[in-house]
Write an enzyme that holds these catalytic residues in place. Structure first.
Site, PDB file in Angstrom:
ATOM      1  N   ASP A 163      18.762  24.635   3.696  1.00 34.28           N
ATOM      2  CA  ASP A 163      20.104  24.560   4.255  1.00 34.28           C
ATOM      3  C   ASP A 163      20.716  25.959   4.327  1.00 34.28           C
ATOM      4  OD1 ASP A 163      22.392  22.502   4.807  1.00 34.28           O
ATOM      5  OD2 ASP A 163      23.302  23.978   3.466  1.00 34.28           O
ATOM      6  N   ASP A 178      19.478   4.400   0.529  1.00 34.86           N
ATOM      7  CA  ASP A 178      18.950   4.948  -0.727  1.00 34.86           C
ATOM      8  C   ASP A 178      17.433   5.095  -0.650  1.00 34.86           C
ATOM      9  OD1 ASP A 178      17.961   2.330  -1.121  1.00 34.86           O
ATOM     10  OD2 ASP A 178      19.852   1.731  -2.050  1.00 34.86           O
ATOM     11  N   ASP A 186      25.112  -1.573  -1.874  1.00 34.19           N
ATOM     12  CA  ASP A 186      26.395  -0.859  -2.006  1.00 34.19           C
ATOM     13  C   ASP A 186      26.825  -0.221  -0.682  1.00 34.19           C
ATOM     14  OD1 ASP A 186      24.611   1.209  -1.764  1.00 34.19           O
ATOM     15  OD2 ASP A 186      25.259   2.301  -3.546  1.00 34.19           O
ATOM     16  N   GLU A 233      17.402  26.360   8.299  1.00 33.93           N
ATOM     17  CA  GLU A 233      18.555  26.182   9.187  1.00 33.93           C
ATOM     18  C   GLU A 233      19.364  27.468   9.194  1.00 33.93           C
ATOM     19  OE1 GLU A 233      22.741  23.775   9.469  1.00 33.93           O
ATOM     20  OE2 GLU A 233      22.045  24.802   7.683  1.00 33.93           O
ATOM     21  N   ASP A 251      19.590   0.528   3.017  1.00 34.66           N
ATOM     22  CA  ASP A 251      20.189   0.317   1.695  1.00 34.66           C
ATOM     23  C   ASP A 251      19.434  -0.795   0.979  1.00 34.66           C
ATOM     24  OD1 ASP A 251      21.852  -0.057  -0.473  1.00 34.66           O
ATOM     25  OD2 ASP A 251      23.318  -1.243   0.662  1.00 34.66           O
TER      26      ASP A 251
HETATM   27  C1  NOJ Z   1      24.170  22.357   7.010  1.00 37.24           C
HETATM   28  C2  NOJ Z   1      24.046  20.882   6.794  1.00 37.24           C
HETATM   29  O1  NOJ Z   1      23.155  20.345   7.735  1.00 37.24           O
HETATM   30  C3  NOJ Z   1      25.441  20.328   6.898  1.00 37.24           C
HETATM   31  O2  NOJ Z   1      25.454  18.924   6.966  1.00 37.24           O
HETATM   32  C4  NOJ Z   1      26.238  20.861   5.748  1.00 37.24           C
HETATM   33  O3  NOJ Z   1      27.580  20.421   5.891  1.00 37.24           O
HETATM   34  C5  NOJ Z   1      26.224  22.386   5.701  1.00 37.24           C
HETATM   35  N1  NOJ Z   1      24.926  22.933   5.944  1.00 37.24           N
HETATM   36  C6  NOJ Z   1      26.693  22.894   4.366  1.00 37.24           C
HETATM   37  O4  NOJ Z   1      25.744  22.634   3.373  1.00 37.24           O
END
Ligand code: NOJ
Length: 539
Positions: free
Chosen positions: A206, A31, A27, A265, A23
């Site tokens: 993601d 970041d 805060d 992922e 950080d």
């Molecule tokens: C996978 C991400 O790594 C996770 O942290 C997130 O909650 C879900 N996808 C939804 O976006």
């Protein structure tokens, strides 16, 4: 940078949970400027880890229902994370050091506060209505179909103002975008283009395999499982042809820029076969395989995971390995460390960094940071709240302790999540100063890997068919071979190889037990307790 082999095959990639790295503003939230100020830890400084690339969790504006994974502006930077100029500075500084940067794109869903969703929910006639999945209640029962959210509860939420249900694979605050709509697809590709033009080296995608659903939204068939989500076969809510087409578009876009890549992922995280389906020409460069997250501390379990992954990918597609993450896997030191966290961290690191494939290191693992004990009242993550105490994400997301000062030097304010109480002794500064630390062992491993074509690119050959307490394998490339021998337990080990070692001048290149290092006696490797050893042979 450059070379014939794509960089991401040779790279060691570091995963940064941005909110917990460093950080700069006081805060209590990590970041971008904090990250930039600490790049020496990763590369280009006198005592750097030496990684080649990093991926950072989403820095975009977000109301934080899911801590950045609910994006309300794909082209912006959340003011708490910094400014767009901070991002550009970070990117330039990373590149100056030879560090590539992958950005986490969350394109399956937006935040409920994204202007697209606001417009979409306004009326059935809204031009953006079809950007999300809106449906009436079914005539016979409450919800439009039986789909469940992976985060718990039905995947449909009633919206009073809109007069319909909307669909969300994750939280109700994360409505799914409709990838079957060409305008949505175009716009999301433009988002990727925007960041490529800005200079990022690629993306971590993601939950990419849930982009697109069967447009008829049929019920998923039932199966046995613990959670309602697991009690159905996810036939219609993931892995649809529209996702393959979208992935091909994204790949074509990436291929239009030099040296860019994407790692994805996969939802249904435990299936390497499924992840492998999405890797290759016209698809992803790499997919995560989270099998190690479910492996017990037994060589046979890891070998099994490796063999299954290698078989699923075949010789052409390239593996990747992960021991810990900010989601379900959490920190592997918590799973395996027990009373010997440092020793076990070293064996695990040696395995991660010597297998055939791209290793991903989760921030903090390089100092064997254990999961932080979090009381129920301290939980912030809605998923952890829902599944407490079985599935906890907060303990693996705690701030990184940089030194022994207040709050580990992570922030001058109040950290958003508590630091691990052991931070006065387990922190980056202390580990950097100690030549026998886990951090220094990671450095040595990464340097060894960088200088060894066998470790970076060689074939994988298992040398212990039914490993009990130890495991050995060979990595073989033209001109060089590496023998990796790992003792998973706290007794000395005489590890007999099932296959004879190729003859040659084998030299010990690295050991985690330098005072009693491994030695070879024919096809037997003698290992000290918890020793990880790498021998090299150059022809
Ligand atoms: C996978 C991400 O790594 C996770 O942290 C997130 O909650 C879900 N996808 C939804 O976006």
């Amino acid at each position: 940078m450059g070379g014939d082999r794509p960089w991401w095959k040779d790279a060691v990639i570091y995963h940064i949970y941005l909110r917990s790295f460093a950080d700069s503003g006081g805060d209590g939230l990590g970041d971008i400027a904090g990250l930039t100020a600490h790049l020496d830890h990763l590369r280009g400084g006198p005592n750097s880890l030496g990684v080649d690339a990093l991926w950072i969790t989403p820095p975009f504006p977000s109301p934080d229902a899911d801590f950045g994974y609910d994006v309300s502006d794909y082209r912006g930077i959340d003011p708490r994370m910094g400014t767009p100029e901070d991002f550009d500075r970070f990117l330039a500084e990373a590149h100056r050091r030879g560090l590539r940067v992958l950005l986490d794109l969350v394109l399956n869903h937006t935040s409920i506060e994204h202007p697209w969703f606001a417009e979409s929910r306004r009326s059935r006639k809204s031009p953006r209505r079809d950007w999300y999945y809106w449906r009436d209640a079914s005539r016979h029962r409450r919800y439009p179909n039986n789909w469940q959210s992976v985060f718990g509860g039905p995947a449909w939420t009633w919206d009073e103002a809109a007069g319909q249900f909307y669909y969300h694979m994750f939280l109700p605050e994360q409505p799914d975008l409709n990838w079957s709509n060409p305008a949505v697809r175009r716009e999301l590709l433009n988002v990727a283009r925007f960041w490529l033009d800005r200079g990022v080296d690629g993306f971590r995608l993601d939950a990419f395999n849930v982009w697109g659903k069967d447009p008829a939204l049929p019920d998923n068939p039932p199966r046995f499982g613990l959670r309602p989500y697991d009690r159905q076969v996810h036939l219609y809510d993931m892995d649809r042809p529209v996702m393959d087409a979208a992935l091909a578009d994204l790949r074509a876009l990436l291929d239009g820029y030099p040296e860019r890549m994407a790692v994805g992922e996969t939802i249904e995280r435990d299936s390497p076969e499924k992840a492998a389906l999405h890797v290759g020409e016209g698809k992803l460069h790499l997919a995560f395989n989270f099998a190690f997250g479910a492996s017990p501390w037994r060589p046979r379990a890891f070998l099994h995971a490796v063999e299954r992954w290698e078989a699923a990918l075949g010789p052409e597609r390239w593996p990747s390995y992960v021991l810990s993450d900010h989601d379900g896997a959490g920190r592997h030191i918590g799973r395996y460390g027990g009373r010997h966290p440092d020793e076990i961290a070293k064996v695990a690191a040696a395995m991660l960094l010597t297998l055939r494939g791209t290793p991903f290191i989760y921030y903090g693992d390089e100092i064997a940071l254990p999961p932080t004990p979090i009381r129920r009242s301290q939980i912030l993550d809605p998923v952890s709240k829902h599944y407490w105490p079985f599935h906890m994400r907060d303990p693996g997301r705690a701030p990184l302790p940089w030194n022994a000062s207040r709050h580990g030097g992570f922030t001058t304010g109040r950290p958003w999540l508590p630091l691990h109480p052991g931070y006065p002794s387990r922190n980056v500064e202390a580990q950097s100063a100690d030549p026998s630390s886990v951090f220094q062992f990671y450095r040595q491993l990464i340097a060894l890997r960088r200088g060894s074509v066998a470790l970076r690119a060689g074939d994988f050959h298992n040398l212990t068919r039914r490993p009990g307490r130890g495991w050995a394998y060979l990595r073989q490339a033209p001109g060089e071979r590496a023998l990796v021998a790992l003792n998973f337990y706290r007794r000395p080990l005489r590890l007999a190889l099932d296959r004879s070692l190729p003859a040659g001048d084998w030299r010990l290149a690295l050991s985690s037990a330098p005072s009693t290092p491994a030695h070879l006696e024919g096809d037997i490797v003698h290992l000290a307790p918890f020793e990880a050893a790498v021998f090299l042979e150059k022809s």
